[in-house]
Design a protein around this motif. Structure first.
Motif, PDB file in Angstrom:
ATOM      1  N   CYS A 156       0.842  -1.197   0.000  1.00 47.25           N
ATOM      2  CA  CYS A 156       0.000   0.000   0.000  1.00 47.25           C
ATOM      3  C   CYS A 156       0.874   1.242   0.000  1.00 47.25           C
ATOM      4  O   CYS A 156       0.534   2.253   0.591  1.00 47.25           O
ATOM      5  N   CYS A 200      -3.115   7.679 -14.251  1.00 45.94           N
ATOM      6  CA  CYS A 200      -2.484   6.512 -13.625  1.00 45.94           C
ATOM      7  C   CYS A 200      -2.284   6.764 -12.132  1.00 45.94           C
ATOM      8  O   CYS A 200      -2.496   5.863 -11.315  1.00 45.94           O
ATOM      9  N   GLU A 217      -5.562   6.286 -10.410  1.00 43.87           N
ATOM     10  CA  GLU A 217      -5.895   4.869 -10.285  1.00 43.87           C
ATOM     11  C   GLU A 217      -5.085   4.196  -9.184  1.00 43.87           C
ATOM     12  O   GLU A 217      -5.628   3.435  -8.376  1.00 43.87           O
ATOM     13  N   ARG A 218      -3.786   4.467  -9.146  1.00 47.00           N
ATOM     14  CA  ARG A 218      -2.938   3.861  -8.106  1.00 47.00           C
ATOM     15  C   ARG A 218      -3.334   4.368  -6.728  1.00 47.00           C
ATOM     16  O   ARG A 218      -3.382   3.607  -5.761  1.00 47.00           O
ATOM     17  N   GLU A 276      -6.289   5.510  -5.780  1.00 45.06           N
ATOM     18  CA  GLU A 276      -7.584   4.936  -5.413  1.00 45.06           C
ATOM     19  C   GLU A 276      -7.455   3.464  -5.039  1.00 45.06           C
ATOM     20  O   GLU A 276      -8.184   2.966  -4.178  1.00 45.06           O
ATOM     21  N   SER A 277      -6.522   2.776  -5.647  1.00 41.56           N
ATOM     22  CA  SER A 277      -6.260   1.392  -5.270  1.00 41.56           C
ATOM     23  C   SER A 277      -5.749   1.320  -3.837  1.00 41.56           C
ATOM     24  O   SER A 277      -6.157   0.448  -3.054  1.00 41.56           O
ATOM     25  N   SER A 288      -8.540   1.838  -1.450  1.00 45.55           N
ATOM     26  CA  SER A 288      -9.330   0.622  -1.316  1.00 45.55           C
ATOM     27  C   SER A 288      -8.653  -0.396  -0.409  1.00 45.55           C
ATOM     28  O   SER A 288      -9.278  -0.915   0.523  1.00 45.55           O
ATOM     29  N   CYS A 289      -7.381  -0.694  -0.660  1.00 43.68           N
ATOM     30  CA  CYS A 289      -6.720  -1.739   0.130  1.00 43.68           C
ATOM     31  C   CYS A 289      -6.460  -1.302   1.566  1.00 43.68           C
ATOM     32  O   CYS A 289      -6.301  -2.137   2.439  1.00 43.68           O
TER      33      CYS A 289
END
Length: 160
Positions: A3, A19, A22-23, A25-26, A29-30
């Motif tokens: 993370c 990009c 996206e990274r 937001e990932s 999420s995690c």
């Protein structure tokens, strides 16, 4: 899964900004990041020009008020700042004319997703986005995807 955050300098261009979104937001999420902490976390990944921009912005309204901005609004501010209108216009034109080249579905899907984020006014709602995505597929694939009646863009991409 790591993370670790990814930095954004502000000099990488529009696609790199997407990009980074996206990274980031990932990671949200995690790490189960709550909405109230997203801008504050993302701010810690800004460097160089982007950090200078943020500091100037936050100074005008106050850092605590700046951290209260919803993530969706923060993204819009970054797009406005780091995606110049001339570049956005080129991308809108590309999005309008984007089709599958040969049988390269993978490249089409990736670019469609990038341009959909960068040109949100080109498709007014999720249903229209799916319709546009499917409409530009080769005839041999379009029928099968349409018949499957996907409810989301991700579902349409998976079927494709």
């Amino acid at each position: 899964m790591s993370c670790q955050p990814f930095n954004f300098k502000g000099t990488e261009g529009a696609v790199s900004l997407i990009c980074w979104f996206e990274r980031t937001e990932s990671i949200f999420s995690c790490s189960n990041c709550i909405e109230d902490c997203k801008v504050k976390f993302a701010n810690d990944t800004l460097t160089e020009e982007a950090l200078s921009w943020w500091n100037s912005f936050a100074q005008l309204i106050g850092i605590y008020e700046a951290y209260k901005i919803p993530w969706s609004e923060f993204k819009k501010l970054l797009i406005k700042k780091y995606c110049p209108r001339t570049e956005v216009k080129k991308m809108e034109d590309e999005f309008y004319n984007l089709t599958v080249k040969g049988n390269d579905i993978k490249t089409y899907v990736r670019r469609f997703q990038e341009l959909a984020v960068l040109c949100p006014t080109k498709v007014p709602n999720p249903e229209k986005l799916i319709e546009v995505f499917i409409g530009r597929l080769p005839r041999s694939i379009k029928g099968n995807v349409t018949a499957s009646k996907p409810q989301t863009l991700e579902e349409a991409i998976t079927i494709t």
